[in-house]
Design a protein around this motif. Structure first.
Motif, short mmCIF file in Angstrom:
data_model
loop_
_atom_site.label_atom_id
_atom_site.label_comp_id
_atom_site.label_asym_id
_atom_site.label_seq_id
_atom_site.Cartn_x
_atom_site.Cartn_y
_atom_site.Cartn_z
N HIS A 62 36.89 40.45 55.04
CA HIS A 62 36.14 41.03 53.93
C HIS A 62 36.96 40.92 52.64
O HIS A 62 38.18 41.11 52.65
N PRO A 63 36.31 40.63 51.53
CA PRO A 63 37.05 40.48 50.27
C PRO A 63 37.72 41.80 49.85
O PRO A 63 37.18 42.88 50.10
N ARG A 64 38.87 41.67 49.23
CA ARG A 64 39.60 42.84 48.76
C ARG A 64 39.29 43.07 47.28
O ARG A 64 39.06 42.12 46.54
N PRO A 65 39.29 44.31 46.85
CA PRO A 65 39.00 44.58 45.44
C PRO A 65 40.07 44.00 44.53
O PRO A 65 41.26 44.04 44.87
N PRO A 66 39.69 43.43 43.41
CA PRO A 66 40.69 42.86 42.48
C PRO A 66 41.53 43.97 41.85
O PRO A 66 41.08 45.11 41.70
N GLU A 67 42.75 43.62 41.48
CA GLU A 67 43.63 44.59 40.83
C GLU A 67 43.18 44.82 39.39
O GLU A 67 42.77 43.90 38.70
N TYR A 68 43.28 46.06 38.99
CA TYR A 68 42.84 46.44 37.65
C TYR A 68 43.59 45.64 36.58
O TYR A 68 42.98 45.11 35.64
N SER A 69 44.91 45.50 36.76
CA SER A 69 45.71 44.81 35.75
C SER A 69 45.32 43.34 35.63
O SER A 69 45.29 42.78 34.53
N SER A 70 45.00 42.70 36.78
CA SER A 70 44.62 41.29 36.74
C SER A 70 43.30 41.09 36.00
O SER A 70 43.16 40.18 35.17
N VAL A 71 42.35 41.95 36.29
CA VAL A 71 41.05 41.84 35.62
C VAL A 71 41.20 42.12 34.13
O VAL A 71 40.60 41.45 33.28
N GLU A 72 42.05 43.09 33.80
CA GLU A 72 42.25 43.43 32.39
C GLU A 72 42.86 42.26 31.62
O GLU A 72 42.45 41.96 30.49
N LYS A 73 43.81 41.55 32.26
CA LYS A 73 44.41 40.39 31.61
C LYS A 73 43.38 39.29 31.36
O LYS A 73 43.35 38.65 30.31
N LEU A 74 42.51 39.06 32.37
CA LEU A 74 41.48 38.03 32.22
C LEU A 74 40.51 38.39 31.10
O LEU A 74 40.10 37.53 30.31
#
Length: 502
Positions: A62-74
């Protein structure tokens, strides 16, 4: 996608992405040029379940939730830095940045006596949480994103309000009268709000050409604040004005994306009788737009509308029934309604003659999906519908036509329908309708009888021909007999692979 959320504008996003955009005060531009509305978010359990089932069937983790910091950088990399200017106090920053700022600058503590007489200037407190955040005097007061806020929280964030206000800076086509109404709607004095709502209601009722120009983000924002007013007259006139605005097709999507649907649902659940009438009318009007149907269902309007079918107000009941009819024109809402377990209640209303013609339209839509047909057959729908036709309870032509249409919808792709229809002795009733009914009813009754006729009736016709004595040699020479009949005459095996049905 691990935690999909449906937002007010109907799109589905990952929960972390929505949180990042909210924290940054950003409404991204989508591929079609529109912007999503993050005012209200609801978990999309259907997509989440489908993803989990697909992973299980294919043996994939099952997919894991993305990290907040990674999404924020994108997100930060994909938008201009000017859009994320942290010096603007109207735009919220992430919780991590706020806490880091507090760590660098210790908070200034005020004595108890100094804060008794008035609210602290630099203190932000939320009544929905037991925690409060003390902001330093060196940094501007910035609200902390509240993780304790309910998922269906519908009030506008400061960034959303700022965007709506900025969008209106270029909106200069309002007349002086209309400008005055907007200003009075925002007036803190209740009497002014009441008079402004009454004026807007009259204006949108008499001047149809003004509805589109009046339906601006600034006016909708002002109107939203009155929807939750505890003053009955203010709320009622605001709702009536919204109904008038929603009559124009270009306004329907605007109103939904402005976050009015959760407010209408709340009024339908606990407002005054007149307010509930307007709320049901607004939901009906918004449901006419195809782009709104799924979002209204996802936001939870089906159950309150079903409950409103029992209200004392005839207008509320009629508009709620029509709203449900238009919402169930799409598959997802049909399935939702079936899962709510309301099929038996709808059939009971038909049996008692309560809103029969309207409820039958809803049942016709429900029967268009496999889950709906199964639920209706389980609830003895065939016997109830045939009973209404036989006992003469179909007093109006509309009830008769809709009743036959519901039976016709049930007959599609259901092996159980024939048996249940024969048990209910539907053939004699349908033949009478085929002879004496209206045009629509006659046509559908004829097609239902054809479905019930099936292969068994053809075999009976063959037997009658045999009894009359046919010249089989002449028939064989004509070449019209199927392989099946030839094998029957010759005593061969009719179960072979080359058997053809006649």
């Amino acid at each position: 996608m691990t935690d999909p959320l449906v937002v007010s504008s109907g799109q589905t996003f990952e929960a972390v992405s929505v949180q990042v955009c909210r924290d940054l005060g950003l409404l991204p531009v989508l591929e079609d040029g529109s912007r999503p509305d993050f005012t209200t978010v609801i978990p999309n359990l259907a997509i989440k379940t489908s993803i989990g089932r697909w992973c299980a069937n294919h043996g994939i983790e099952h997919p894991r939730p993305p990290e907040y910091s990674s999404v924020e950088k994108l997100v930060r990399a994909s938008v201009p830095s000017s859009s994320l200017d942290s010096s603007n106090p109207e735009i919220r920053v992430s919780e991590r940045e706020l806490l880091a700022g507090v760590a660098e600058n210790p908070p200034v503590l005020f004595s108890h006596a100094a804060t008794e007489l008035a609210h602290r200037v630099n203190h932000f407190h939320c009544s929905s949480s037991e925690e409060s955040v003390i902001v330093t005097t060196a940094s501007p007061p910035t609200p902390l994103p509240l993780t304790t806020r309910p998922a269906c929280y519908s009030s506008s964030s400061s960034s959303e309000i700022a965007e709506l206000e900025n969008a209106n800076n270029s909106f200069s086509s309002l007349s002086p009268e209309e400008e005055e109404i907007v200003a009075r709607l925002k007036d803190p004095e209740v009497h002014e709000q009441e008079q402004a709502a009454i004026s807007l209601r009259k204006l949108t009722r008499t001047k149809e050409e003004s509805r589109v120009s009046l339906c601006s983000p600034r006016l909708l924002l002002s109107l939203r604040s009155l929807m939750v007013s505890r003053y009955c007259v203010v709320q009622t006139n605001a709702l009536a004005s919204l109904v008038n605005l929603s009559l124009e097709k270009p306004n329907k999507v605007k109103i939904l994306r402005a976050g009015f649907v959760p407010l209408l649902i709340d009024v339908l659940k606990g407002g005054s009788s007149e307010a509930q009438e307007h709320a049901a009318g607004a939901l009906f009007s918004l449901a006419l737009e195809d782009d709104n149907k799924m979002a209204i269902g996802v936001l939870g309007a089906l159950q309150p509308l079903m409950h409103a079918l029992r209200f004392d107000s005839e207008r509320t009941r009629q508009d709620s029934a029509l709203a449900l009819y238009h919402l169930t024109l799409i598959q997802s809402n049909r399935v939702k309604l079936v899962k709510l377990g309301v099929v038996s209640r709808l059939l009971s209303m038909v049996n008692s003659g309560d809103l029969a013609s309207r409820v039958l339209l809803i049942l016709c839509n429900v029967a268009a999906c496999m889950e709906g047909r199964s639920a209706m057959l389980d609830a003895n729908a065939v016997a109830i519908l045939v009973g209404v036709l036989r006992d003469g309870e179909a007093e109006s032509e509309a009830v008769l036509e809709n009743c036959v249409a519901a039976l016709f919808a049930l007959s599609h792709g259901s092996l159980r329908f024939k048996g249940l229809a024969k048990e209910a002795r539907a053939v004699e009733v349908l033949r009478e309708i085929e002879e004496r009914g209206s045009g629509r009813a006659r046509e559908k009754a004829k097609r239902i009888l054809q479905v019930m006729k099936g292969r068994g009736e053809e075999e009976e016709e063959e037997e009658e021909k045999k009894k009359k004595g046919l010249d089989w040699e002449e028939v064989l020479e004509s070449g019209v007999v199927s392989r099946t009949r030839q094998l029957r005459i010759g005593g061969g095996n009719i179960n072979g692979p080359n058997t053809t049905k006649f």
